[in-house]
Design a protein around this motif. Sequence first.
Motif, short mmCIF file in Angstrom:
data_model
loop_
_atom_site.label_atom_id
_atom_site.label_comp_id
_atom_site.label_asym_id
_atom_site.label_seq_id
_atom_site.Cartn_x
_atom_site.Cartn_y
_atom_site.Cartn_z
N PRO A 1 0.81 -1.23 0.00
CA PRO A 1 0.00 0.00 0.00
C PRO A 1 0.84 1.27 0.00
O PRO A 1 0.38 2.31 -0.48
N SER A 2 2.07 1.21 0.49
CA SER A 2 2.92 2.40 0.48
C SER A 2 3.32 2.81 -0.93
O SER A 2 3.75 3.94 -1.15
N LEU A 3 3.16 1.91 -1.89
CA LEU A 3 3.51 2.21 -3.27
C LEU A 3 2.36 2.84 -4.05
O LEU A 3 2.51 3.23 -5.20
N ALA B 1 -2.19 -11.61 4.66
CA ALA B 1 -2.30 -10.47 5.56
C ALA B 1 -1.03 -9.63 5.61
O ALA B 1 -1.07 -8.44 5.91
N ASP B 2 0.12 -10.23 5.29
CA ASP B 2 1.40 -9.53 5.41
C ASP B 2 1.41 -8.24 4.59
O ASP B 2 1.12 -8.25 3.39
N GLY B 3 1.73 -7.14 5.25
CA GLY B 3 1.87 -5.86 4.57
C GLY B 3 0.59 -5.11 4.34
O GLY B 3 0.61 -3.95 3.91
N THR B 4 -0.55 -5.73 4.61
CA THR B 4 -1.83 -5.06 4.39
C THR B 4 -2.20 -4.18 5.59
O THR B 4 -1.50 -4.16 6.60
N SER B 5 -3.31 -3.47 5.46
CA SER B 5 -3.73 -2.57 6.53
C SER B 5 -4.29 -3.36 7.72
O SER B 5 -4.80 -4.47 7.55
#
Length: 225
Positions: A40-42, A195-199
């Motif tokens: 999401p940071s991208l 789930a890894d890296g998600t909100s």
Amino acid sequence: MTDLVLAGLARLSTCDWPGKLAATVFLQGCPWRCGYCQNPSLADCATPGATTWAETLAFLFRRRGLLDGVVFSGGEPTRQPGLVDALAQVRGLGFATGLHTAGAYPNRLGAALPLLDWVGLDIKAPPAAYDRITGVKSSADKAFQSLRLVLEAGVDCEVRVTVDPTSHTGDDICQLVELLQSAGAHSIVLQEARADGTSPAYVERLAGRRLRDVVDLLPVGVSVR
């Protein structure tokens, strides 16, 4: 000079292009907001680059003969008009070229296809369910136009479907697989929504559910990753 906003570089990947040793270039920015996105940071198009294209080219120059190819990923790499020039430069160094895309910019994808050896195309849902995945109206039109362009171009292509237990039903996936196969897609892969890296909100909604909670019986001719 190629104008790219780079979010980062993976110097060696064995998973971004199946069967290839590749470097992966991550480009900043995406117009869609899929809940299961692991980067999401991208998504923010205004975020400045973390490195430069000149630095990336210098690294690739030193890796000639050691890597099979270079994959452009994101974000959504076709958002950036400098992609075509970058692909040409990478080919000029002797690398094969690959692309991860969700097909959000079919015209730019069409311009890039003559310079691509492989495409990993994310198709997210049957057309009627698309907007609830991407959060953007009419996103299905662009994605399926991109699918047609890739298939018509004859470029080696893997169509990936991320199965999201918070949004997809089993009927959604069966309908989508039938649609993809009827369109001529031969390599279709179902992917786990992880789930890894998600909100944190998405992690809560996912609640530990997996692909098999949505798809009881794997469609014929489809693999899982």
